[in-house]
Each structure stands twice: as structure tokens, then as C-alpha cells.
Scaffold this active site. Structure first.
Site, PDB file in Angstrom:
ATOM      1  N   CYS A   2       0.867  -1.181   0.000  1.00  0.00           N
ATOM      2  CA  CYS A   2       0.000   0.000   0.000  1.00  0.00           C
ATOM      3  C   CYS A   2       0.899   1.224   0.000  1.00  0.00           C
ATOM      4  O   CYS A   2       2.089   1.131   0.236  1.00  0.00           O
ATOM      5  CB  CYS A   2      -0.858   0.032   1.250  1.00  0.00           C
ATOM      6  N   ARG A  28       1.657   1.310  -5.953  1.00  0.00           N
ATOM      7  CA  ARG A  28       1.739   0.356  -4.846  1.00  0.00           C
ATOM      8  C   ARG A  28       0.411  -0.328  -4.550  1.00  0.00           C
ATOM      9  O   ARG A  28       0.354  -1.267  -3.761  1.00  0.00           O
ATOM     10  CB  ARG A  28       2.212   1.074  -3.577  1.00  0.00           C
ATOM     11  N   TRP A  76      -3.698  -1.755  -1.383  1.00  0.00           N
ATOM     12  CA  TRP A  76      -3.680  -2.997  -2.153  1.00  0.00           C
ATOM     13  C   TRP A  76      -4.082  -4.069  -1.154  1.00  0.00           C
ATOM     14  O   TRP A  76      -3.309  -4.437  -0.269  1.00  0.00           O
ATOM     15  CB  TRP A  76      -2.272  -3.234  -2.719  1.00  0.00           C
ATOM     16  N   ASN A 102       0.640  -0.141   6.080  1.00  0.00           N
ATOM     17  CA  ASN A 102       1.097  -0.949   4.954  1.00  0.00           C
ATOM     18  C   ASN A 102       1.787  -2.168   5.541  1.00  0.00           C
ATOM     19  O   ASN A 102       2.726  -2.023   6.313  1.00  0.00           O
ATOM     20  CB  ASN A 102       2.075  -0.124   4.103  1.00  0.00           C
ATOM     21  N   GLY A 103       1.299  -3.359   5.229  1.00  0.00           N
ATOM     22  CA  GLY A 103       1.906  -4.566   5.780  1.00  0.00           C
ATOM     23  C   GLY A 103       0.828  -5.545   6.210  1.00  0.00           C
ATOM     24  O   GLY A 103      -0.328  -5.418   5.804  1.00  0.00           O
ATOM     25  N   GLU A 488       8.098 -19.618 -21.358  1.00  0.00           N
ATOM     26  CA  GLU A 488       7.940 -18.328 -20.687  1.00  0.00           C
ATOM     27  C   GLU A 488       8.992 -17.328 -21.180  1.00  0.00           C
ATOM     28  O   GLU A 488       8.690 -16.152 -21.404  1.00  0.00           O
ATOM     29  CB  GLU A 488       8.010 -18.539 -19.169  1.00  0.00           C
ATOM     30  N   LYS A 492       8.116 -13.757 -23.007  1.00  0.00           N
ATOM     31  CA  LYS A 492       8.626 -12.465 -22.533  1.00  0.00           C
ATOM     32  C   LYS A 492       9.248 -11.694 -23.690  1.00  0.00           C
ATOM     33  O   LYS A 492       9.017 -10.507 -23.854  1.00  0.00           O
ATOM     34  CB  LYS A 492       9.669 -12.627 -21.421  1.00  0.00           C
ATOM     35  N   GLU A 495       6.574 -10.433 -26.236  1.00  0.00           N
ATOM     36  CA  GLU A 495       5.698  -9.382 -25.715  1.00  0.00           C
ATOM     37  C   GLU A 495       6.319  -8.000 -25.755  1.00  0.00           C
ATOM     38  O   GLU A 495       5.659  -7.038 -26.089  1.00  0.00           O
ATOM     39  CB  GLU A 495       5.399  -9.660 -24.228  1.00  0.00           C
ATOM     40  N   HIS A 511      12.436 -32.771 -34.736  1.00  0.00           N
ATOM     41  CA  HIS A 511      11.204 -33.115 -35.465  1.00  0.00           C
ATOM     42  C   HIS A 511      10.665 -31.933 -36.275  1.00  0.00           C
ATOM     43  O   HIS A 511       9.514 -31.948 -36.694  1.00  0.00           O
ATOM     44  CB  HIS A 511      10.139 -33.602 -34.481  1.00  0.00           C
ATOM     45  N   LYS A 610      -2.660  -5.163 -19.105  1.00  0.00           N
ATOM     46  CA  LYS A 610      -2.231  -5.929 -17.930  1.00  0.00           C
ATOM     47  C   LYS A 610      -3.272  -6.971 -17.558  1.00  0.00           C
ATOM     48  O   LYS A 610      -2.949  -8.069 -17.157  1.00  0.00           O
ATOM     49  CB  LYS A 610      -1.982  -4.951 -16.768  1.00  0.00           C
TER      50      LYS A 610
HETATM   51  O1  M6R Z   1      -3.823 -11.994 -14.879  1.00  0.00           O
HETATM   52  P1  M6R Z   1      -3.568 -13.349 -15.517  1.00  0.00           P
HETATM   53  O2  M6R Z   1      -2.464 -14.079 -14.882  1.00  0.00           O
HETATM   54  O3  M6R Z   1      -4.825 -14.174 -15.595  1.00  0.00           O
HETATM   55  O4  M6R Z   1      -3.148 -13.001 -16.991  1.00  0.00           O
HETATM   56  C1  M6R Z   1      -2.932 -14.010 -17.926  1.00  0.00           C
HETATM   57  C2  M6R Z   1      -2.209 -13.474 -19.128  1.00  0.00           C
HETATM   58  O5  M6R Z   1      -2.967 -12.466 -19.752  1.00  0.00           O
HETATM   59  C3  M6R Z   1      -0.848 -12.901 -18.751  1.00  0.00           C
HETATM   60  O6  M6R Z   1      -0.059 -13.851 -18.096  1.00  0.00           O
HETATM   61  C4  M6R Z   1      -0.120 -12.418 -19.995  1.00  0.00           C
HETATM   62  O7  M6R Z   1       0.233 -13.494 -20.798  1.00  0.00           O
HETATM   63  C5  M6R Z   1       1.102 -11.604 -19.575  1.00  0.00           C
HETATM   64  N1  M6R Z   1       1.150 -10.381 -20.308  1.00  0.00           N
HETATM   65  C6  M6R Z   1       2.379 -12.336 -19.743  1.00  0.00           C
HETATM   66  O8  M6R Z   1       3.488 -11.582 -19.477  1.00  0.00           O
END
Ligand code: M6R
Length: 615
Positions: A2, A28, A76, A102-103, A488, A492, A495, A511, A610
Site C-alpha cells: 500500500c 503500490r 492494495w 502498509n503490511g 515463458e 517475454k 511481448e 522433429h 495488464k
Molecule cells: O492476470 P492473468 O495471470 O490471468 O493473466 C494471464 C495473461 O494475460 C498474462 O499472463 C499475460 O500473458 C502476460 N502479459 C504475460 O506476461
């Protein structure tokens, strides 16, 4: 996590300073916000609302916002869903005191129970209200000063906190204290400022005191800042000069939220394990497993539903649960699961993984599985979001708000929770030997320290990234527990740098994907000292024979692969099943630095959001 702001002065109005400060700290947390002010007549008013700081401003338009002293908070949620009632500040029952925090107060339930027996009534579900009620109770009962009551109360409290308190009977004083949550005091000319970081302060003064754990600060008009400890011993804090611009400090000094979040991982994973892993007793305890023991113990099958990065965490969870618990696990894209009339029913446990807790596909998959009678377990980050509310039980990952669109700390938090889940369930089922269980628990507890050390590789990766920005395609290879890490790493990179990247199980290369290998196609190969080492080493040789360029992720001290790879990044040696938690870190950094070199908008990459709340 927070945000805390405070102001105490003579000439300036507190409210605009507090609001501006909250906006700077909104990264935060932003599920609710509030402010407490004491006006010239000595009235202590608390205004708070669900939503962001802008909502609070709107809420306050017709309120008395005068006064030269105040505290404010952006929340938060941890204990109690995001709501106006649970928002801070919280009054004590007498309404003499108001607190922001906060905590987490870990023993809040016990203290609350005791206070309720003494007739104290609570308005919210928060751990924070427990603290202000306790302070007020001690102050009244023992006729103590506010400072002494705070000291006595903090003696009784277990947990982490940064707090600030107002007492309407002392409209010239703010008391603040910290333990494991940050707090900065700004010292102006006859005025004081307070913040979770220096961002709400630096506009007014560059003289700050960073409070240490155990410090209690007394800010009183007309007096110097006084800092004492819980035993009332006087301390001499160092007054420092801050020399940072606003843009930097809002990201905690990091150029991007993503980098900050990568570097936060040691602390985040410590938080994630707090109260769950007890190293002294070699135990993992998840309350969800205690509360729903028989349902989980008797699961015939587990289905994991998730999207994106969370889906990758699910793939690691599958291996973890199957290895330790001997329960078959399927991992489904939530978006596919929801539309294909899946075979799911009462004997199934469905685990929904989501950082935001709001992903529309995952939520719909949860609703579908629920309608078929499955038991639903959520693994989420955002407290009180839709998915945790829709599930039967679950475990929060507690890694704090993730602002960078590319998920980093949430991924390692999810993997950590899945590891704890698998270990606790295996122990309950008797499917893991005691030695293996204890060894894994101990090693898991070491992971934050390992990551902290590993992060020193940042500069090396930043240099390396420059060499690879030319690439238009990347291949990521891994096997076993490292295969989802390869996926993953590739996600990254795509994206945030917009370079096409594929993750593959290393053995699958022959393959098909091997046809792509040439000198323009860098390959990131996770080739650590696990059971697949020799096989991945052969894959690397196959790539080199075709003029491919290899970035190898190896175990510290490996001398063989460094002779054949073009670049090498060393990982600390750990157990196979825990390797994803460390192997992910250099891949996050590699994607980050390549994107930075290419001048991309790292935190807000094009076309992404996000939280994906639409299909
Ligand atoms: O909030 P979520 O974990 O459900 O989101 C799932 C995906 O939209 C999320 O992981 C997305 O792939 C990210 N941008 C990956 O970095």
C-alpha cells in the site's frame, strides 16, 4: 503493498499534498484510497472510498478538506476485500485516533478476539483496524501517552508494518513506525512529510530520514524529528539528501516497472512463503489445504486452467503435483477449456491461476467447472478480485501489485505457491518420503537468497543483449521442468521486443524446428545439471553444427558447454523441480534488455493490457 502519505505543517493545506503524494504511490496499490485530516476546530475526519485516488478526490469534493495535518493511504488489499469500509484510514472506536498501515499483522485474529471480548466493536475486516483499536484500548485503559500506547501495542504485534497515526487530542503530532515496510520522513522548514517512498516528498524538501526497522518517529510541530525504538530509547537517525527526479523514484529508482519487478523477486518470494514455510520445523502449511483436506486428498484428477504466463506456471505445477502427489494433472488454456464441453465433474479439483484474478477466459472456465460440480482452487495475486471470489478456496501469491504488462514476479510467485501446494498435499497423502519433503522445503526456502545473488548477472545480460538485437526470430529450448521456462522466456521476448520467439521441448527440435537453424537464429538452451544434461548438450552440438548461435543457461561451474556455446549464463545449483524459479530470472532480464536496446515501450507494450477482461 500500500502507499502511505503524511503531512504536518503550519501554513500549507495538507489535502493537496496528500492527494498528490497518493497519486505518486498509486503503483503500490489502487483498490481504495482514503485521507484523514484534522481541521482548525480540532475535528478529525476520515474520507475514504473504493477505487483509485481520482475516485477519492471526487468523493471529497463536497467535504471539509481543510487542515494542516493529515495522513492518506492507497490500498492494495490483503485482509478484507477492496471496499470503502476496508479502505484506510481506520478510526479507533472512540474516534480519537485514525491509522493508516502498509503490511500484514499476522496475529490480528487473536488480538481481535481478545478486544471483542472486551466489548470493542469492529467496522472492517482488516488487520489494520485491529491495531488502531489495540492502541486506543491500551491508551485509555492504562492512561498512557499515544507514543507509549503505540510502543506497548507494537510489542504485542507479529508481522510487518509501516503505520502513521493521528490523535485528535494532539492536532500537532503524527506518529509513524516501521517494521519490514518502508517509510520515509521528509524534513521541511517547520513542517514534516511522510511517504512509503520519497516520491511524495521530494517536491517540498530534499532532506529525508529513511526509517529503519523498529523505528518510531514522532513528528511534532515546533520540535525536531524524534526517533525512538519500542523500548523508548532515543535514536539518532541520519538525515540524507535525496538527489533523484520524480520519474525515477516512482519506479523506485528503476527505469521501468518491469526491471523493478524482476529485482523485487527475492523479497516477493519471501513474502509469498511467509507464514507458510516453517524452516525450523521443515513444514509447509497452506490454510486452504487444512480447511479442505479431504476434498483435495481425494481428488482423482486435477485440471489447471490459466492463460499466458499463468498457463506456463501451470505446466510447472503439473510436473510438481504429478511428481510429488501422484495425481494426474491436465493443464488447459482457459480459453479453450470454456468452449469445448470438457469432461469435468465432482471428483475433479480445478486450479485456476491468474495474476490479476480478472482474466475473462479463466473466470469463465472457473464458472463452467463449478457448474459441473468440480471443486475450485484459485492461485491469484490481486486480493478480492473476481477469480478468488468465485473459487471454493485458494492461495494468494502475495507478490504485490505487478504493473509492468509483462508478468515476472507473479510467475515466480505462482510457481512458488504451486510448489508449496504439491509438497503440502504430498505430505498429507504420504506420496513423498520424509527426506525428500524436508530437503525440498529447505531448498525452497533458500530460493529468494539464490535469486538475489543471481540478479548480479544483470550487467552481463545487458551487454549480451546488444549482440542479439539484430535477430528476427529466437528459439528457446528446455526439457522437463525447464520446458515451461523456455516457453515463458519466449513469451517475454515476444511481448516486449516484438521479436518472434518459440519455446520448444529440446528433444522436439529434430522433429521440425531444426530446419530453421542458421546463423541468424539465436537459440537459448537451458542446459543445467539435471537428468537431461547430456541430451540437451547434444542438441546444442546439433545447433552449432548448423551455424546456429547458442546462449546456454548452465549450472555454475559447468566447463563443458561454455566451450561450445556463444554465450553462457550461470545459474546456482538447485534441485530439478526448483530450477524454474532460478532459470526464469536470466530469461526475464534477456527479454528486458533486448527490448530496451530496441527502444521498445517495455512496461506498456503495444496491443497488450495488464488484465485481459475481455475475450
Ligand atoms: O492476470 P492473468 O495471470 O490471468 O493473466 C494471464 C495473461 O494475460 C498474462 O499472463 C499475460 O500473458 C502476460 N502479459 C504475460 O506476461
Amino acid at each position: 503493498m500500500c502507499g502511505i502519505v503524511g503531512y504536518l505543517g503550519k501554513n500549507r493545506d495538507a489535502y493537496p499534498i496528500l492527494i498528490k503524494g497518493l497519486k505518486r504511490l498509486e503503483y503500490r496499490g489502487y483498490d481504495s484510497a482514503g485521507v484523514a485530516l484534522i481541521n482548525e476546530d480540532g475535528d478529525l475526519s476520515v474520507y475514504k472510498t473504493k477505487g483509485k485516488v481520482a475516485d477519492l478526490e471526487e468523493f471529497c469534493t463536497d467535504k471539509d478538506i481543510t487542515g494542516h495535518i493529515g495522513i492518506a493511504h492507497t490500498r492494495w488489499a490483503t485482509h478484507g476485500e477492496p471496499s470503502s469500509v476496508n479502505a484506510h484510514p481506520h478510526y479507533s472506536q472512540s474516534k480519537n485516533l485514525a491509522i493508516i498501515h502498509n503490511g500484514i499483522i499476522e496475529n490480528y485474529a487473536e488480538i481481535k478476539h481478545n478486544l471483542m471480548e472486551k466489548g470493542i466493536e469492529f467496522q472492517s475486516e482488516t488487520d489494520t483496524e485491529v491495531l488502531v483499536q489495540l492502541i486506543d484500548y491500551i491508551q485509555t485503559k492504562k492512561n498512557l501517552s499515544l507514543l507509549m500506547a503505540v510502543q506497548v501495542a507494537l510489542h504485542q504485534v507479529i508481522g510487518a508494518y509501516a503505520i502513521a497515526l493521528l490523535d485528535k487530542r494532539h492536532p500537532d503530532t503524527i506518529i509513524a513506525a516501521r517494521k519490514q515496510s518502508p517509510l520515509v520522513v521528509g524534513i521541511g522548514d517547520g513542517e514534516f512529510f511522510l511517504g512509503s517512498d520519497a516520491s511524495p516528498i521530494i517536491e517540498y524538501t530534499d532532506k529525508v530520514v529513511y526509517l529503519d526497522d523498529g523505528n518510531i518517529a514522532v513528528m511534532k510541530l515546533g520540535e525536531e524529528l524524534k526517533v525512538v525504538n519500542i523500548l523508548n530509547e532515543k535514536l539518532s537517525p541520519e538525515v540524507q539528501t535525496v538527489d533523484i527526479n520524480l520519474g525515477q523514484i516512482e519506479k523506485g529508482g528503476y527505469p521501468h516497472f518491469m526491471l523493478k519487478e524482476i529485482f523485487e523477486q527475492p523479497a516477493c518470494l519471501t513474502n509469498c512463503m511467509r507464514g507458510r514455510i516453517n524452516v525450523e520445523h521443515d513444514r509447509v502449511t497452506l490454510s486452504a489445504l487444512i480447511d479442505h483436506r479431504s476434498k483435495l486428498l481425494n481428488a482423482k484428477r486435477i485440471i489447471i486452467v490459466a492463460c499466458g504466463t499463468s498457463w506456463h506456471a501451470g505446466l510447472i505445477g503439473k510436473q510438481m503435483i504429478e511428481t510429488f502427489c501422484r495425481i494426474p494433472v491436465e493443464v488447459e488454456y482457459a480459453s479453450e477449456f470454456r468452449y469445448r464441453n470438457p469432461v469435468v465433474g465432482e471428483s475433479d479439483v480445478v486450479i485456476a491461476i491468474s495474476q490479476s484474478g480478472e482474466t475473462a477466459d479463466t473466470l469463465a472456465a472457473v464458472e463452467l467447472a463449478k457448474s459441473r460440480g468440480a471443486f475450485i482452487y484459485g492461485i491469484c495475486n490481486a486480493i478480492g478480485s473476481s477469480i478468488p471470489r468465485a473459487t471454493d478456496t485458494g492461495t494468494y501469491i502475495h507478490v504485490g501489485p505487478e504493473i509492468g504488462v509483462a508478468s515476472t514476479k507473479a510467475f515466480t510467485g505462482q510457481v512458488t505457491v504451486l510448489t508449496m501446494f504439491a509438497l503440502a498435499l504430498a505430505d498429507a497423502k504420504g506420496t513423498v518420503s520424509h527426506d525428500e519433503y524436508v530437503k525440498t522445503v529447505k531448498e525452497l526456502a533458500q530460493i529468494p537468497a539464490m535469486i538475489k545473488d543471481l540478479l548480479k548477472v544483470n550487467d552481463q545480460i545487458a551487454d549480451m543483449a546488444r549482440t542479439f538485437t539484430y535477430a528476427r526470430n529466437f528459439l528457446y529450448l528446455g526439457r522437463g521442468f525447464s520446458y515451461p521456462v523456455a516457453l515463458e522466456g519466449a513469451l517475454k521476448l515476444k511481448e516486449i521486443s516484438y521479436i518472434h520467439a518459440e519455446g520448444y521441448p529440446a528433444a522436439e527440435m529434430k522433429h521440425g524446428p531444426i530446419a530453421l537453424i542458421d546463423s541468424d537464429m539465436p537459440v537459448v538452451a537451458i542446459a543445467t545439471h539435471n537428468g537431461m544434461y547430456e541430451k540437451v548438450r547434444s542438441n546444442i552440438q546439433e545447433i552449432k553444427a548448423r551455424q546456429g548461435r547458442v546462449i546456454a543457461i548452465v549450472t555454475k561451474g559447468d566447463t563443458t558447454i561454455s566451450k561450445i556455446a556463444d554465450a553462457v549464463i550461470e545459474l546456482p545449483d538447485t534441485m530439478d523441480c526448483l530450477e524454474p524459479l532460478v532459470a526464469t530470472i536470466p530469461l526475464q532480464l534477456l527479454a528486458y534488455h533486448i527490448a530496451v536496446c530496441k527502444g521498445k515501450d517495455v512496461d506498456q507494450p503495444r496491443n497488450l493490457a495488464k488484465s485481459v477482461t475481455v475475450e
